[in-house]
Write a protein that holds these residues in place. Structure first.
Motif, PDB file in Angstrom:
ATOM      1  N   ARG A   4     143.549 100.338 -61.789  1.00  0.00           N
ATOM      2  CA  ARG A   4     142.503  99.366 -61.485  1.00  0.00           C
ATOM      3  C   ARG A   4     143.041  98.253 -60.598  1.00  0.00           C
ATOM      4  O   ARG A   4     142.368  97.801 -59.679  1.00  0.00           O
ATOM      5  CB  ARG A   4     141.922  98.774 -62.757  1.00  0.00           C
ATOM      6  CG  ARG A   4     140.810  97.783 -62.408  1.00  0.00           C
ATOM      7  CD  ARG A   4     140.240  97.066 -63.580  1.00  0.00           C
ATOM      8  NE  ARG A   4     139.513  97.974 -64.445  1.00  0.00           N
ATOM      9  CZ  ARG A   4     138.952  97.580 -65.589  1.00  0.00           C
ATOM     10  NH1 ARG A   4     139.071  96.330 -65.982  1.00  0.00           N
ATOM     11  NH2 ARG A   4     138.307  98.430 -66.342  1.00  0.00           N
ATOM     12  N   GLU A   5     144.277  97.839 -60.856  1.00  0.00           N
ATOM     13  CA  GLU A   5     144.880  96.790 -60.032  1.00  0.00           C
ATOM     14  C   GLU A   5     144.982  97.234 -58.577  1.00  0.00           C
ATOM     15  O   GLU A   5     144.691  96.482 -57.660  1.00  0.00           O
ATOM     16  CB  GLU A   5     146.279  96.442 -60.549  1.00  0.00           C
ATOM     17  CG  GLU A   5     146.305  95.161 -61.345  1.00  0.00           C
ATOM     18  CD  GLU A   5     147.696  94.880 -61.913  1.00  0.00           C
ATOM     19  OE1 GLU A   5     148.671  94.964 -61.134  1.00  0.00           O
ATOM     20  OE2 GLU A   5     147.784  94.589 -63.104  1.00  0.00           O
ATOM     21  N   MET A   6     145.392  98.505 -58.389  1.00  0.00           N
ATOM     22  CA  MET A   6     145.510  99.023 -57.027  1.00  0.00           C
ATOM     23  C   MET A   6     144.142  99.118 -56.362  1.00  0.00           C
ATOM     24  O   MET A   6     143.976  98.775 -55.202  1.00  0.00           O
ATOM     25  CB  MET A   6     146.184 100.397 -57.036  1.00  0.00           C
ATOM     26  CG  MET A   6     147.707 100.303 -57.054  1.00  0.00           C
ATOM     27  SD  MET A   6     148.481 101.890 -57.472  1.00  0.00           S
ATOM     28  CE  MET A   6     147.830 102.956 -56.179  1.00  0.00           C
ATOM     29  N   ASP A   7     143.163  99.578 -57.130  1.00  0.00           N
ATOM     30  CA  ASP A   7     141.799  99.653 -56.612  1.00  0.00           C
ATOM     31  C   ASP A   7     141.299  98.267 -56.216  1.00  0.00           C
ATOM     32  O   ASP A   7     140.715  98.084 -55.149  1.00  0.00           O
ATOM     33  CB  ASP A   7     140.840 100.243 -57.656  1.00  0.00           C
ATOM     34  CG  ASP A   7     140.945 101.762 -57.706  1.00  0.00           C
ATOM     35  OD1 ASP A   7     141.644 102.325 -56.834  1.00  0.00           O
ATOM     36  OD2 ASP A   7     140.348 102.374 -58.604  1.00  0.00           O
ATOM     37  N   ASP A   8     141.518  97.312 -57.114  1.00  0.00           N
ATOM     38  CA  ASP A   8     141.078  95.939 -56.837  1.00  0.00           C
ATOM     39  C   ASP A   8     141.717  95.412 -55.560  1.00  0.00           C
ATOM     40  O   ASP A   8     141.063  94.781 -54.736  1.00  0.00           O
ATOM     41  CB  ASP A   8     141.431  95.021 -58.020  1.00  0.00           C
ATOM     42  CG  ASP A   8     140.297  94.942 -59.038  1.00  0.00           C
ATOM     43  OD1 ASP A   8     139.183  95.397 -58.699  1.00  0.00           O
ATOM     44  OD2 ASP A   8     140.515  94.438 -60.139  1.00  0.00           O
ATOM     45  N   GLU A   9     143.004  95.676 -55.427  1.00  0.00           N
ATOM     46  CA  GLU A   9     143.761  95.234 -54.256  1.00  0.00           C
ATOM     47  C   GLU A   9     143.116  95.816 -52.987  1.00  0.00           C
ATOM     48  O   GLU A   9     142.871  95.113 -52.008  1.00  0.00           O
ATOM     49  CB  GLU A   9     145.210  95.723 -54.404  1.00  0.00           C
ATOM     50  CG  GLU A   9     146.174  95.202 -53.357  1.00  0.00           C
ATOM     51  CD  GLU A   9     146.420  93.703 -53.451  1.00  0.00           C
ATOM     52  OE1 GLU A   9     146.600  93.090 -52.390  1.00  0.00           O
ATOM     53  OE2 GLU A   9     146.417  93.153 -54.579  1.00  0.00           O
ATOM     54  N   PHE A  45     140.774  84.018 -48.913  1.00  0.00           N
ATOM     55  CA  PHE A  45     139.621  84.802 -49.379  1.00  0.00           C
ATOM     56  C   PHE A  45     139.685  84.957 -50.903  1.00  0.00           C
ATOM     57  O   PHE A  45     138.703  84.749 -51.610  1.00  0.00           O
ATOM     58  CB  PHE A  45     139.615  86.174 -48.691  1.00  0.00           C
ATOM     59  CG  PHE A  45     138.491  87.085 -49.128  1.00  0.00           C
ATOM     60  CD1 PHE A  45     137.259  87.056 -48.497  1.00  0.00           C
ATOM     61  CD2 PHE A  45     138.676  87.987 -50.180  1.00  0.00           C
ATOM     62  CE1 PHE A  45     136.222  87.908 -48.896  1.00  0.00           C
ATOM     63  CE2 PHE A  45     137.645  88.836 -50.585  1.00  0.00           C
ATOM     64  CZ  PHE A  45     136.423  88.798 -49.950  1.00  0.00           C
ATOM     65  N   LYS A  46     140.879  85.297 -51.405  1.00  0.00           N
ATOM     66  CA  LYS A  46     141.047  85.492 -52.855  1.00  0.00           C
ATOM     67  C   LYS A  46     140.799  84.182 -53.616  1.00  0.00           C
ATOM     68  O   LYS A  46     140.201  84.186 -54.684  1.00  0.00           O
ATOM     69  CB  LYS A  46     142.454  86.007 -53.171  1.00  0.00           C
ATOM     70  CG  LYS A  46     142.670  87.454 -52.767  1.00  0.00           C
ATOM     71  CD  LYS A  46     144.129  87.856 -52.980  1.00  0.00           C
ATOM     72  CE  LYS A  46     144.355  89.323 -52.629  1.00  0.00           C
ATOM     73  NZ  LYS A  46     145.788  89.679 -52.736  1.00  0.00           N
ATOM     74  N   SER A  54     136.498  94.657 -59.565  1.00  0.00           N
ATOM     75  CA  SER A  54     136.089  95.534 -60.679  1.00  0.00           C
ATOM     76  C   SER A  54     135.449  94.729 -61.808  1.00  0.00           C
ATOM     77  O   SER A  54     134.692  95.255 -62.612  1.00  0.00           O
ATOM     78  CB  SER A  54     137.293  96.317 -61.214  1.00  0.00           C
ATOM     79  OG  SER A  54     138.283  95.416 -61.698  1.00  0.00           O
ATOM     80  N   GLU A  55     135.762  93.429 -61.859  1.00  0.00           N
ATOM     81  CA  GLU A  55     135.162  92.555 -62.885  1.00  0.00           C
ATOM     82  C   GLU A  55     134.094  91.640 -62.271  1.00  0.00           C
ATOM     83  O   GLU A  55     133.662  90.668 -62.903  1.00  0.00           O
ATOM     84  CB  GLU A  55     136.262  91.707 -63.547  1.00  0.00           C
ATOM     85  CG  GLU A  55     137.258  92.527 -64.336  1.00  0.00           C
ATOM     86  CD  GLU A  55     138.561  91.771 -64.588  1.00  0.00           C
ATOM     87  OE1 GLU A  55     138.549  90.510 -64.549  1.00  0.00           O
ATOM     88  OE2 GLU A  55     139.593  92.435 -64.816  1.00  0.00           O
ATOM     89  N   GLY A  56     133.722  91.933 -61.033  1.00  0.00           N
ATOM     90  CA  GLY A  56     132.663  91.133 -60.408  1.00  0.00           C
ATOM     91  C   GLY A  56     133.134  89.854 -59.746  1.00  0.00           C
ATOM     92  O   GLY A  56     132.340  88.974 -59.459  1.00  0.00           O
TER      93      GLY A  56
END
Length: 215
Positions: A4-9, A45-46, A54-56
């Motif tokens: 999930r961390e990689m996806d979020d990234e 941006f972050k 993934s958490e909106g």
């Protein structure tokens, strides 16, 4: 978890790139965009939107933009980022409602995977009162106008167009054409009948200027 961390990234990076291209596109169309927005780094941006899609944080809705035109602040444009991968007619109607409420007649929709046939038809039906343009996310990962093989395009005002035709004693239809579906024409949101000035570097003359009529 790692996946999930990689996806979020990856998603965060993608959303940052797309939004940045959109800001440049608004700026190049003559809308008011600050230098900070044009130069926004991924870290900025972050900080502004978060880095956990993934958490909106951000949700795509957080990314929507409203810009006003340099020449006429009442001429405004929305940019919408729908959550649904395939955009349906309900979403289009929702956006239209918002445009009606705020008296805004132009919007860009950033689409993840596509649109249902009825949603596409709705875009056609609402023109010319409401102009909704759609771009795929993949098209906006890079800014095509920054590609070295794409020459500089400058959109001419109606007065400049008139002057051009007079100076060269031309009728409009004698100008070479560019299709309104051309990627650069879409980037600038060009309409039929507008003229764009194209400046190419030339070995001999320093620069070589041509004009195209949008059709």
């Amino acid at each position: 978890d790692k996946v999930r961390e990689m996806d979020d990234e990856e998603v965060t990076y993608k959303l940052w790139r797309i939004r940045k291209t959109v800001m440049q596109m608004c700026h190049d169309r003559g809308y008011l965009v600050t230098q900070d927005e044009l130069d926004q780094t991924i870290d900025q941006f972050k900080t502004q939107f978060g880095d956990r899609p993934s958490e909106g944080h951000p949700s795509r809705a957080d990314l929507s933009i409203l810009v006003a035109h340099n020449d006429d602040p009442t001429d405004q444009m929305f940019v919408f980022f729908p959550e649904e991968p395939k955009v349906g007619i309900k979403t289009i109607k929702q956006y239209c409602g918002r445009m009606q409420e705020e008296n805004i007649s132009r919007a860009i929709i950033i689409v993840q995977q596509g649109m249902t046939p009825s949603a596409k038809q709705a875009l056609v039906d609402m023109a010319p009162k409401y102009i909704l343009e759609q771009f795929m996310e993949a098209e906006l990962m890079i800014n095509i106008t920054e590609h070295e093989l794409v020459p500089e395009h400058i959109v001419m005002t109606p007065d400049e167009k008139k002057e051009l035709l007079l100076r060269y004693k031309l009728k409009e239809h004698q100008l070479p054409k560019i299709q309104s579906g051309d990627p650069v024409a879409r980037y600038f949101g060009l309409k039929r009948g507008q003229v764009v000035k194209i400046i190419r570097p030339s070995e001999t003359a320093g620069r070589y200027v041509t004009y195209r009529l949008v059709q």
